[in-house]
Design an enzyme around this catalytic site. Structure first.
Site, PDB file in Angstrom:
ATOM      1  N   PRO A   1       0.853  -1.197   0.000  1.00 14.90           N
ATOM      2  CA  PRO A   1       0.000   0.000   0.000  1.00 14.90           C
ATOM      3  C   PRO A   1       0.884   1.241   0.000  1.00 14.90           C
ATOM      4  O   PRO A   1       1.811   1.332   0.798  1.00 14.90           O
ATOM      5  CB  PRO A   1      -0.775  -0.116   1.325  1.00 14.90           C
ATOM      6  CG  PRO A   1       0.049  -0.999   2.202  1.00 14.90           C
ATOM      7  CD  PRO A   1       0.823  -1.911   1.278  1.00 14.90           C
TER       8      PRO A   1
ATOM      9  N   CYS B   1       2.431   2.925   9.574  1.00 14.81           N
ATOM     10  CA  CYS B   1       2.634   4.209   8.909  1.00 14.81           C
ATOM     11  C   CYS B   1       2.997   5.278   9.938  1.00 14.81           C
ATOM     12  O   CYS B   1       2.262   5.469  10.903  1.00 14.81           O
ATOM     13  CB  CYS B   1       1.323   4.564   8.225  1.00 14.81           C
ATOM     14  SG  CYS B   1       1.494   5.773   6.978  1.00 14.81           S
TER      15      CYS B   1
ATOM     16  N   LYS C   1      -0.540  -5.054   8.791  1.00 14.15           N
ATOM     17  CA  LYS C   1       0.797  -4.661   8.324  1.00 14.15           C
ATOM     18  C   LYS C   1       1.442  -3.855   9.440  1.00 14.15           C
ATOM     19  O   LYS C   1       0.849  -2.871   9.902  1.00 14.15           O
ATOM     20  CB  LYS C   1       0.688  -3.841   7.045  1.00 14.15           C
ATOM     21  CG  LYS C   1       2.039  -3.369   6.509  1.00 14.15           C
ATOM     22  CD  LYS C   1       1.878  -2.813   5.100  1.00 14.15           C
ATOM     23  CE  LYS C   1       3.208  -2.339   4.514  1.00 14.15           C
ATOM     24  NZ  LYS C   1       3.528  -0.960   4.911  1.00 14.15           N
TER      25      LYS C   1
ATOM     26  N   GLN D   1      -6.517  -1.463   2.412  1.00 15.57           N
ATOM     27  CA  GLN D   1      -5.855  -1.146   3.673  1.00 15.57           C
ATOM     28  C   GLN D   1      -6.605  -0.028   4.392  1.00 15.57           C
ATOM     29  O   GLN D   1      -6.890   1.022   3.815  1.00 15.57           O
ATOM     30  CB  GLN D   1      -4.402  -0.705   3.483  1.00 15.57           C
ATOM     31  CG  GLN D   1      -3.758  -0.562   4.866  1.00 15.57           C
ATOM     32  CD  GLN D   1      -2.368   0.009   4.872  1.00 15.57           C
ATOM     33  OE1 GLN D   1      -2.156   1.119   4.385  1.00 15.57           O
ATOM     34  NE2 GLN D   1      -1.427  -0.731   5.418  1.00 15.57           N
TER      35      GLN D   1
ATOM     36  N   GLY E   1       7.401  -2.568  -2.340  1.00 13.22           N
ATOM     37  CA  GLY E   1       6.785  -1.251  -2.460  1.00 13.22           C
ATOM     38  C   GLY E   1       7.418  -0.421  -3.556  1.00 13.22           C
ATOM     39  O   GLY E   1       7.040  -0.515  -4.737  1.00 13.22           O
TER      40      GLY E   1
ATOM     41  N   GLY F   1      10.305  -4.373   2.949  1.00 12.94           N
ATOM     42  CA  GLY F   1      11.325  -3.371   3.232  1.00 12.94           C
ATOM     43  C   GLY F   1      12.599  -3.611   2.444  1.00 12.94           C
ATOM     44  O   GLY F   1      13.292  -4.598   2.667  1.00 12.94           O
TER      45      GLY F   1
HETATM   46  C1  LIG Z   1       4.837   6.979  -1.315  1.00 12.66           C
HETATM   47  C2  LIG Z   1       4.639   5.939  -0.247  1.00 12.66           C
HETATM   48  C3  LIG Z   1       3.444   5.868   0.431  1.00 12.66           C
HETATM   49  C4  LIG Z   1       3.224   4.884   1.406  1.00 12.66           C
HETATM   50  N1  LIG Z   1       1.992   4.781   1.970  1.00 12.66           N
HETATM   51  C5  LIG Z   1       1.725   3.724   2.809  1.00 12.66           C
HETATM   52  C6  LIG Z   1       0.414   3.447   3.258  1.00 12.66           C
HETATM   53  O1  LIG Z   1      -0.566   4.109   2.884  1.00 12.66           O
HETATM   54  N2  LIG Z   1       0.243   2.409   4.112  1.00 12.66           N
HETATM   55  C7  LIG Z   1       1.279   1.618   4.518  1.00 12.66           C
HETATM   56  O2  LIG Z   1       1.095   0.663   5.287  1.00 12.66           O
HETATM   57  N3  LIG Z   1       2.539   1.854   4.079  1.00 12.66           N
HETATM   58  C8  LIG Z   1       2.772   2.854   3.228  1.00 12.66           C
HETATM   59  N4  LIG Z   1       4.026   3.026   2.715  1.00 12.66           N
HETATM   60  C9  LIG Z   1       5.089   2.090   3.093  1.00 12.66           C
HETATM   61  C10 LIG Z   1       5.150   0.909   2.112  1.00 12.66           C
HETATM   62  O3  LIG Z   1       3.956   0.162   2.137  1.00 12.66           O
HETATM   63  C11 LIG Z   1       6.337  -0.018   2.464  1.00 12.66           C
HETATM   64  O4  LIG Z   1       6.134  -0.545   3.750  1.00 12.66           O
HETATM   65  C12 LIG Z   1       7.674   0.723   2.444  1.00 12.66           C
HETATM   66  O5  LIG Z   1       7.799   1.541   1.285  1.00 12.66           O
HETATM   67  C13 LIG Z   1       8.850  -0.260   2.495  1.00 12.66           C
HETATM   68  O6  LIG Z   1       8.821  -1.143   1.405  1.00 12.66           O
HETATM   69  P1  LIG Z   1       9.783  -0.910   0.122  1.00 12.66           P
HETATM   70  O7  LIG Z   1      11.195  -0.777   0.653  1.00 12.66           O
HETATM   71  O8  LIG Z   1       9.594  -2.154  -0.718  1.00 12.66           O
HETATM   72  O9  LIG Z   1       9.336   0.344  -0.553  1.00 12.66           O
HETATM   73  C14 LIG Z   1       4.255   3.987   1.751  1.00 12.66           C
HETATM   74  C15 LIG Z   1       5.476   4.071   1.050  1.00 12.66           C
HETATM   75  C16 LIG Z   1       5.667   5.020   0.054  1.00 12.66           C
HETATM   76  C17 LIG Z   1       6.982   5.060  -0.709  1.00 12.66           C
END
Ligand SMILES: Cc1cc2nc3c(=O)[nH]c(=O)nc-3n(C[C@H](O)[C@H](O)[C@H](O)COP(=O)(O)O)c2cc1C
Length: 336
Positions: free
Chosen positions: A16, A99, A138, A69, A233, A211
């Site tokens: 998300p 978050c 999450k 979510q 993500g 992550g």
């Molecule tokens: C622009 C952006 C918005 C995000 N918004 C949410 C969100 O609405 N809910 C959530 O649980 N995590 C949110 N995240 C975190 C991601 O879901 C994820 O946990 C985080 O980016 C780490 O994963 P990654 O390293 O693969 O990007 C957001 C991340 C980014 C980059």
């Protein structure tokens, strides 16, 4: 549409991401993988229940399997929001406990809930009592000065006791004071070992890790290490073809690889439909900029779309013109 069992789809999911994984982004990702589980941006329970913002639940049937979510910390309100989500057709309802943004902290939800596993368990129970689709969580490994080795097993045991069967763990802490949400996605160190140990402690819990995962090779390694799922993500957003186009074959063991060109072709009728309903081209193409990442002509593709798509009257022909940069520069690179 009847909800589907999405546990197998959770082997690979797209995270998300607020402002990013909106319905157009999810539709695009679905053109690249038929099977990866897609998550919505966080939608707050108050927005749905008190604000009546039901348009936030709009999605296309092609997006399934798709999980909603929710953000919130009021059990009754989350239960009502879950009901609205399930009625709208979502295949899973996920509670955000990860978050760190200020706005979210002020509403007492997101990562700050890591401090109150009892409340999270109460919320999960209320949500599960209300909907038939899976309720998942999450979370982070902890916040601020918490010791993840202590608090994470406690947190997981509480949500498992409340009936949560699937969790995604973003393998780093959130530091709620002093870091921006963006810094909180990079600065606190990743601890994959801890997540792996949690799978050992809770063998019946479906554990997805999240992550810093950027390639399908990494996804495969983590699945081979005994984890049940991997959530990607930022890499899925910025290099969607690298993460998703071979996922059906490599991660799910069925289906063919997709290509950026295939995705573009599939987006054209979707774009036509969106424009005919009064939408703007940019709302869709902003998610398509990374489709040719790493390929010759990617810069021309991006530039054409980002400069042209906000102009009044811009339509599918702009996308076709942008595609000309890629094919003209690298006809041999068309297959992924
Ligand atoms: C622009 C952006 C918005 C995000 N918004 C949410 C969100 O609405 N809910 C959530 O649980 N995590 C949110 N995240 C975190 C991601 O879901 C994820 O946990 C985080 O980016 C780490 O994963 P990654 O390293 O693969 O990007 C957001 C991340 C980014 C980059």
């Amino acid at each position: 549409m009847k909800p589907i069992n999405v546990t197998k789809n959770a082997r690979l999911s797209v995270a998300p991401m607020m402002d990013w994984t909106d319905r157009h982004c999810r539709y695009l990702h679905r053109q690249l993988s038929g099977q990866a589980l897609l998550y919505t941006e966080m939608v707050t329970a108050p927005a749905l229940v008190r604000g009546g913002a039901l348009h936030l639940l709009d999605h296309d049937p092609a997006e399934h399997p798709v999980a909603l979510q929710l953000g919130g910390s009021d059990a009754r309100e989350l239960a009502q929001a879950s009901r609205l989500g399930a009625e709208a057709g979502y295949d899973e309802i996920n509670l955000n406990c990860g978050c760190p943004s200020d706005r979210v902290q002020s509403g007492t939800f997101g990562a700050v809930l890591m401090r109150d596993p009892g409340l999270v368990a109460e919320c999960v129970t209320a949500m599960r009592d209300t909907v038939d689709v899976p309720v998942t969580v999450k979370c982070r490994i902890g916040v601020d000065d918490q010791d993840p080795e202590e608090v994470l097993p406690e947190f997981l045991s509480r949500i498992v006791a409340a009936g949560c069967e699937r969790v995604t763990i973003h393998a780093r802490k959130a530091w709620l004071k002093g870091l921006s949400p963006k810094e909180n996605r990079d600065i606190p160190p990743l601890d994959y070992d801890l997540v792996q140990r949690m799978k050992g402690l809770f063998p019946n819990l479906h554990v997805s890790i999240n992550g810093g995962i950027a390639t399908l090779d990494q996804v495969e390694e983590l699945l081979d290490s005994g984890l049940d799922g991997v959530m990607v993500g930022r890499a899925a957003y910025h290099q969607p073809v690298d993460v998703l186009a071979q996922a059906d074959r490599r991660i799910f063991g069925s289906g063919c690889d997709s290509t950026a060109e295939h995705a573009v072709a599939a987006m054209l009728p979707y774009i036509e439909r969106h424009l005919s309903e009064g939408g703007r081209l940019h709302q869709i193409t902003r998610h398509m900029l990374g489709l040719f990442a790493g390929r010759p002509g990617a810069r021309g593709w991006r530039r054409t779309l980002s400069e042209g798509a906000t102009q009044g009257g811009a339509g599918p022909e702009l996308v076709e013109a942008a595609l000309g940069h890629v094919t003209a520069l690298a006809p041999e690179a068309k297959a992924v």
